[in-house]
Scaffold this motif. Sequence first.
Motif, mmCIF file in Angstrom:
data_model
loop_
_atom_site.group_PDB
_atom_site.id
_atom_site.type_symbol
_atom_site.label_atom_id
_atom_site.label_comp_id
_atom_site.label_asym_id
_atom_site.label_seq_id
_atom_site.Cartn_x
_atom_site.Cartn_y
_atom_site.Cartn_z
ATOM 1 N N VAL A 1 9.004 -7.533 4.168
ATOM 2 C CA VAL A 1 7.599 -7.920 4.071
ATOM 3 C C VAL A 1 6.776 -6.640 4.037
ATOM 4 C CG1 VAL A 1 7.464 -8.158 6.591
ATOM 5 C CG2 VAL A 1 5.716 -9.211 5.162
ATOM 6 N N LEU A 2 5.785 -6.569 3.170
ATOM 7 C CA LEU A 2 4.933 -5.389 3.093
ATOM 8 C C LEU A 2 4.024 -5.336 4.315
ATOM 9 C CD1 LEU A 2 4.014 -5.547 -0.704
ATOM 10 C CD2 LEU A 2 5.831 -4.215 0.391
ATOM 11 N N ASP B 1 5.515 0.319 6.474
ATOM 12 C CA ASP B 1 5.748 0.695 5.081
ATOM 13 C C ASP B 1 5.289 -0.409 4.136
ATOM 14 O OD1 ASP B 1 6.619 2.260 2.975
ATOM 15 O OD2 ASP B 1 8.693 1.573 3.095
ATOM 16 N N GLY B 2 4.697 -0.011 3.009
ATOM 17 C CA GLY B 2 4.382 -0.976 1.958
ATOM 18 C C GLY B 2 2.920 -1.098 1.609
ATOM 19 N N ASN B 3 2.050 -0.264 2.199
ATOM 20 C CA ASN B 3 0.622 -0.375 1.899
ATOM 21 C C ASN B 3 0.323 -0.156 0.418
ATOM 22 O OD1 ASN B 3 0.189 -0.713 4.637
ATOM 23 N ND2 ASN B 3 -0.597 1.349 4.985
ATOM 24 N N ARG C 1 -5.100 2.282 -3.751
ATOM 25 C CA ARG C 1 -4.214 2.468 -2.600
ATOM 26 C C ARG C 1 -5.002 2.537 -1.298
ATOM 27 N NH1 ARG C 1 1.091 4.047 -3.574
ATOM 28 N NH2 ARG C 1 1.174 5.149 -1.577
ATOM 29 N N ALA C 2 -6.237 3.041 -1.368
ATOM 30 C CA ALA C 2 -7.054 3.144 -0.154
ATOM 31 C C ALA C 2 -7.256 1.778 0.487
ATOM 32 C CB ALA C 2 -8.404 3.780 -0.477
ATOM 33 N N LEU C 3 -7.398 0.732 -0.334
ATOM 34 C CA LEU C 3 -7.570 -0.609 0.223
ATOM 35 C C LEU C 3 -6.270 -1.128 0.817
ATOM 36 C CD1 LEU C 3 -9.967 -2.338 -2.318
ATOM 37 C CD2 LEU C 3 -10.489 -1.281 -0.111
ATOM 38 N N ALA D 1 -1.143 -2.902 -2.408
ATOM 39 C CA ALA D 1 -2.351 -2.707 -3.205
ATOM 40 C C ALA D 1 -2.049 -2.777 -4.696
ATOM 41 C CB ALA D 1 -2.986 -1.357 -2.855
ATOM 42 N N SER D 2 -0.950 -2.144 -5.118
ATOM 43 C CA SER D 2 -0.601 -2.133 -6.543
ATOM 44 C C SER D 2 -0.351 -3.540 -7.060
ATOM 45 C CB SER D 2 0.635 -1.259 -6.777
ATOM 46 O OG SER D 2 0.368 0.090 -6.453
#
Length: 253
Positions: A224-225, A31-33, A44-46, A37-38
């Motif tokens: 942690v993301l 969780d946290g992608n 968000r794709a990255l 990115a934000s």
Amino acid sequence: MSAAARATANGPAAASGTPPGVPRHVGIIMDGNGRWASARGLPRALGHKAGAEAARRIIESAGHAGVGWLTLFAFSSENWQRPAEEVRDLTALMRHYLATEVSRLIKEGVRLRVIGERERFGPELVRAITKAEAATAGGTRLNLNVALSYGGRAEIAAAAREIARRAAAGTLDPETVDETSFGGFLGTAGMPDPDLIIRTSGEKRISNFLLWQAAYAEFVFQDVLWPDYGPKELEAAFGDYARRERRFGARAA
């Protein structure tokens, strides 16, 4: 299944070959992608691409640590509700890694399986998944499950429907269905239940992940993301797990 039987199936006695303090089967809610990115002003794709790189690190680290089974929650049944562009990006990323990572998995002795409603991704991706599973079938170092279009409630409901169909057809006596036989109708049939489930990003819920299988799992929630997750964080989770006393419903000695 009794507490003693469960301890035998998934506790220390079943973990022969697994180093002391290392869980035999680890499930991870990655969780946290998007937040990663934000925070960097990136699409968000990255974030999902960075998350895939983190998955690669953890697959390698888990194998080196002696984990026998690793289940990664990559795409939930609820994720279909996300914007169509994000779903397309995720699907394209899956296709890319299926095309580029299989040779590495074979080299490292990793056997890939996909659990969940793979058919929802369309025939092209289904063929790629099936091909990757067949190509890695000889892997014995680490069993890697990737949960795609997966939901624990849907999995249980599907198992119940199959049992009902067989009972209606007269090929299954409902009185013979117990916890062990019911597990044989799940996507994880033949696999040990998870000993440890990790969720990243600081959230503290399991979000419909391995609901049946996680009955006796230990949980570790880490702030942690996922794209920042690495061997150090995995080692910390294993350290937390190793300090716990697993009783499977029995009284403490």
